[in-house]
Design an enzyme around this catalytic site. Structure first.
Site, PDB file in Angstrom:
ATOM      1  N   HIS A  70       0.832  -1.209   0.000  1.00 60.35           N
ATOM      2  CA  HIS A  70       0.000   0.000   0.000  1.00 60.35           C
ATOM      3  C   HIS A  70       0.860   1.249   0.000  1.00 60.35           C
ATOM      4  CE1 HIS A  70      -1.848  -2.984   2.926  1.00 60.35           C
ATOM      5  NE2 HIS A  70      -2.649  -3.064   1.886  1.00 60.35           N
ATOM      6  N   HIS A  72       0.879   4.478   2.118  1.00 56.07           N
ATOM      7  CA  HIS A  72       0.308   4.989   3.365  1.00 56.07           C
ATOM      8  C   HIS A  72       0.401   6.511   3.389  1.00 56.07           C
ATOM      9  CE1 HIS A  72      -0.222   1.187   5.881  1.00 56.07           C
ATOM     10  NE2 HIS A  72       0.212   0.756   4.723  1.00 56.07           N
ATOM     11  N   HIS A  88      -3.725   3.731   5.387  1.00 59.94           N
ATOM     12  CA  HIS A  88      -3.689   3.764   3.920  1.00 59.94           C
ATOM     13  C   HIS A  88      -4.038   5.167   3.432  1.00 59.94           C
ATOM     14  CE1 HIS A  88      -4.535  -0.850   3.553  1.00 59.94           C
ATOM     15  NE2 HIS A  88      -3.498  -0.556   4.317  1.00 59.94           N
ATOM     16  N   HIS A  96     -11.544   0.173   1.767  1.00 60.24           N
ATOM     17  CA  HIS A  96     -10.392  -0.619   1.340  1.00 60.24           C
ATOM     18  C   HIS A  96     -10.795  -1.703   0.341  1.00 60.24           C
ATOM     19  CE1 HIS A  96      -6.536  -2.651   1.554  1.00 60.24           C
ATOM     20  NE2 HIS A  96      -7.202  -3.787   1.689  1.00 60.24           N
ATOM     21  N   HIS A 104      -8.966   2.349  -1.625  1.00 65.00           N
ATOM     22  CA  HIS A 104      -8.192   3.540  -1.272  1.00 65.00           C
ATOM     23  C   HIS A 104      -7.254   3.868  -2.435  1.00 65.00           C
ATOM     24  CE1 HIS A 104      -8.630   1.788   3.033  1.00 65.00           C
ATOM     25  NE2 HIS A 104      -9.593   2.674   2.822  1.00 65.00           N
ATOM     26  N   ASP A 107      -4.201   1.709  -2.283  1.00 65.51           N
ATOM     27  CA  ASP A 107      -4.265   0.241  -2.301  1.00 65.51           C
ATOM     28  C   ASP A 107      -3.610  -0.297  -3.567  1.00 65.51           C
ATOM     29  OD1 ASP A 107      -5.613   0.352   0.072  1.00 65.51           O
ATOM     30  OD2 ASP A 107      -7.590  -0.064  -0.785  1.00 65.51           O
ATOM     31  N   HIS A 146       3.835  -5.542   3.424  1.00 64.09           N
ATOM     32  CA  HIS A 146       3.384  -6.222   4.639  1.00 64.09           C
ATOM     33  C   HIS A 146       3.847  -7.677   4.704  1.00 64.09           C
ATOM     34  CE1 HIS A 146       0.652  -3.130   6.340  1.00 64.09           C
ATOM     35  NE2 HIS A 146       0.709  -2.680   5.102  1.00 64.09           N
ATOM     36  N   ARG A 163       4.247  -4.450   9.164  1.00 61.22           N
ATOM     37  CA  ARG A 163       4.832  -3.642   8.088  1.00 61.22           C
ATOM     38  C   ARG A 163       6.308  -4.016   7.957  1.00 61.22           C
ATOM     39  NH1 ARG A 163       1.607   2.129   9.236  1.00 61.22           N
ATOM     40  NH2 ARG A 163      -0.445   1.110   9.315  1.00 61.22           N
TER      41      ARG A 163
END
Ligand code: CU
Ligand code: ZN
Length: 172
Positions: A70, A72, A88, A96, A104, A107, A146, A163
């Site tokens: 993602h 962020h 996000h 999401h 988002h 995403d 992630h 993360r």
């Protein structure tokens, strides 16, 4: 005479390099640094591609399988677990999801990692902009990889675990 030729060559190489950097001013990206005790590193590069912006993410040192990725909201990877990067990036207050559904703006879906720990993700979006300061500008945001797969459903973060790598996107 013998020394003048290399000097002249150096001059024209410099001119070529300057011309090249002028063409490539609509580029952004970041190295990805390990977080949360992981060995995951990589790079992310955004470039203008017609009326779209294309992102290429290259990752090494990750476990085989799918890893959520993602953009962020906060350009701050300083925390050991990258929690400083915030949620996000979601300038249009969406739910999401997968990049081809409601999602988002940050995403990216999943990056697929093979047995050698490496993987590449390529994604283009017409909504992204590079360095214009608009609310669609990717510069100044954080790119995060992630530990586990993004389920592309669970709001707000896809349930994708720790993360493992983070980088702040800058203009290049
Ligand atoms: Cu994330
Ligand atoms: Zn999201």
């Amino acid at each position: 005479m013998k020394t003048q030729l290399p000097l002249g060559l150096r001059g024209s190489l410099l001119a070529a390099a300057l011309a090249l950097s002028a063409c490539a001013d609509r580029q952004a990206g970041t190295p990805l640094e390990s977080r949360s005790g992981s060995t995951v590193t990589g790079t992310a590069t955004f470039s203008e591609d017609g009326d779209q912006v294309t992102l290429t993410v290259d990752v090494t040192g990750a476990s085989p399988g799918a890893h959520g990725a993602h953009i962020h909201e906060v350009g701050d990877c300083s925390a050991a677990d990258a929690s400083s990067a915030g949620p996000h990036w979601n300038p249009f207050t969406k739910v999401h999801g997968a990049p081809d559904a409601e999602h988002h703006l940050g995403d990216l879906g999943n990056i697929q990692i093979s047995q050698d720990g490496k993987g590449t993700l390529k994604l283009s979006k017409a909504e992204w902009t590079l360095g214009d300061g608009a609310n669609t500008d990717v510069v100044g945001k954080a790119l995060v990889i992630h530990a586990t797969a993004d389920d592309l459903m669970t709001d707000p973060a896809g349930n994708s675990g720790a993360r493992q790598a983070c980088g702040v996107i800058t203009k290049q």
